[in-house]
Design an enzyme around this catalytic site. Structure first.
Site, PDB file in Angstrom:
ATOM      1  N   ASP A  27       0.911  -1.119  -0.129  1.00 65.82           N
ATOM      2  CA  ASP A  27       0.064  -0.051   0.082  1.00 65.82           C
ATOM      3  C   ASP A  27       0.820   1.373  -0.215  1.00 65.82           C
ATOM      4  OD1 ASP A  27      -2.460   1.286   0.326  1.00 65.82           O
ATOM      5  OD2 ASP A  27      -2.096   1.628   2.234  1.00 65.82           O
ATOM      6  N   ASP A  29      -0.302   5.061   0.875  1.00 67.38           N
ATOM      7  CA  ASP A  29      -0.699   6.288   1.852  1.00 67.38           C
ATOM      8  C   ASP A  29      -0.381   5.450   3.221  1.00 67.38           C
ATOM      9  OD1 ASP A  29      -1.064   8.235   0.213  1.00 67.38           O
ATOM     10  OD2 ASP A  29      -3.055   7.565  -0.409  1.00 67.38           O
ATOM     11  N   ASP A 226      -1.199  -0.463   6.026  1.00 68.46           N
ATOM     12  CA  ASP A 226      -1.480   0.009   7.418  1.00 68.46           C
ATOM     13  C   ASP A 226      -2.632   0.216   7.791  1.00 68.46           C
ATOM     14  OD1 ASP A 226      -2.222   1.977   5.316  1.00 68.46           O
ATOM     15  OD2 ASP A 226      -2.172   3.621   6.978  1.00 68.46           O
TER      16      ASP A 226
END
Length: 356
Positions: A27, A29, A226
């Site tokens: 991922d 961001d 995250d």
């Protein structure tokens, strides 16, 4: 439906993760960068993983930018990337739409320019009005400057019965100033007006995982993210392992309370975890509770011992050592105690002790 067994503790891995898994599905961001700056240690950690033979693929639910623009941004930050290394939810939703509408069909696009290219690559014609007789509506994140009128067009078309697709349903996006509204917030506007539900392609839904595997050819991928509700759940839905890094939106308390579909195989402070192994977590005592849920649990990792039970409804932590080992022990105690549910025990004192 995932075929993964019930995870009641983080997994152990004797070798560095980058030598055990062939491809990292990263991922962006909150993992590689936040806002316009790379996450601390990310550039060096990714270079080290690549040197050890791990392929790096950048998988993002953000459909506002083309893959080439994402690759250019990464390269400018010191993370060399080609457009082929980037997989976006725009690519996943374009494949999904192309499978449902005739070749050459018109598609009403509500979102950023990152949606346009993948749809056109599938032979579809992009339009911007509900009066252009679209065969589908595709909605993705358009950035803070997207005109409100674009949502009007989506609502008009969906009310007429036009099939509605979404690149992703993330409610928020991380930013240096806090959480910003994501595509899921814009979807909620159209949903409230129309009463309809979109078909979502992005994480954690299966179309995104399928797109990623097709484009990377990964045989033993490791999802790195995250967010529990997109990255980790997406890995769960795809039946693959995941590494949670604590550089984005997920806090330690949320991890302890995670239901099975949100439990990662591994946890690390940041992307340096790719070049490290993961210690064993031992659950040495369990009493009471049906099927491993409830009762008294003791879990150990490193120099830490986490436990449940007794008269106080809390997770207790004793010992000393690396904070991440303490968190892993707490995860094992909480997840074993909860079984197939979500742990509701108070972990406040234990997490303060770990500085998390």
């Amino acid at each position: 439906m995932s075929s993964q067994p019930l995870r009641t503790r983080p997994d152990a891995c004797a070798e560095p993760l980058c030598t055990v898994y062939d491809t990292a599905l990263l991922d962006l961001d909150g993992v590689v960068y936040v806002g316009g700056a790379p996450v601390e240690h990310a550039v060096g950690a990714l270079a080290a993983a690549r040197t050890n033979g791990m392929r790096l693929a950048y998988v993002t639910n953000n459909a506002s930018r083309p893959a080439a623009a994402v690759a250019e941004r990464l390269t400018a930050m010191g993370v060399p990337a080609a457009p082929a290394d980037v997989v976006t939810s725009a690519q996943a939703v374009a494949r999904l739409v192309a499978e449902e509408v005739p070749p050459g069909a018109r598609v009403l696009v509500v979102g950023g320019e990152g949606l346009y290219g993948p749809l056109r690559e599938r032979g579809l014609v992009v339009v911007e009005s509900a009066d252009d007789d679209p065969a589908a509506v595709v909605q993705g994140y358009g950035g803070p400057g997207m005109p409100w009128g674009r949502l009007d067009e989506a609502a008009f078309a969906v009310q007429r019965g036009v099939p509605w697709f979404a690149s992703n349903a993330d409610l928020t996006l991380p930013s240096p100033r806090g959480a910003a509204p994501g595509n899921g917030a814009a979807l909620a506007v159209v949903r409230l007006v129309t009463g309809a539900e979109p078909r979502v392609a992005g994480k954690p839904e299966p179309p995104m995982h399928r797109e990623t595997i097709i484009r990377t050819g990964a045989r033993r991928p490791l999802v790195v993210g995250d967010r529990l509700d997109t990255d980790i759940e997406g890995a769960y839905n795809g039946g693959v392992d995941a590494l949670l890094v604590l550089t984005g939106v997920t806090r330690a308390a949320e991890l302890l309370a995670a239901p099975p579909r949100h439990r990662p195989a591994y946890v690390a402070a940041d992307l340096r975890g790719l070049s490290a192994g993961q210690p064993e977590v031992a659950v040495s005592a369990l009493s009471g509770g049906a099927g491993g849920a409830g009762g008294d649990v003791t879990a150990r990792c490193g120099g830490w011992t986490a436990s449940t039970g007794g008269t106080d409804p809390e997770l207790r932590l004793d010992g000393a050592g690396q904070p991440l080992d303490g968190l892993r022990a707490l995860c094992a105690a909480a997840w074993t105690y909860a079984g197939e549910g979500a742990c509701g025990l108070d972990a406040g004192k234990a997490l303060v002790r770990l500085g998390l």
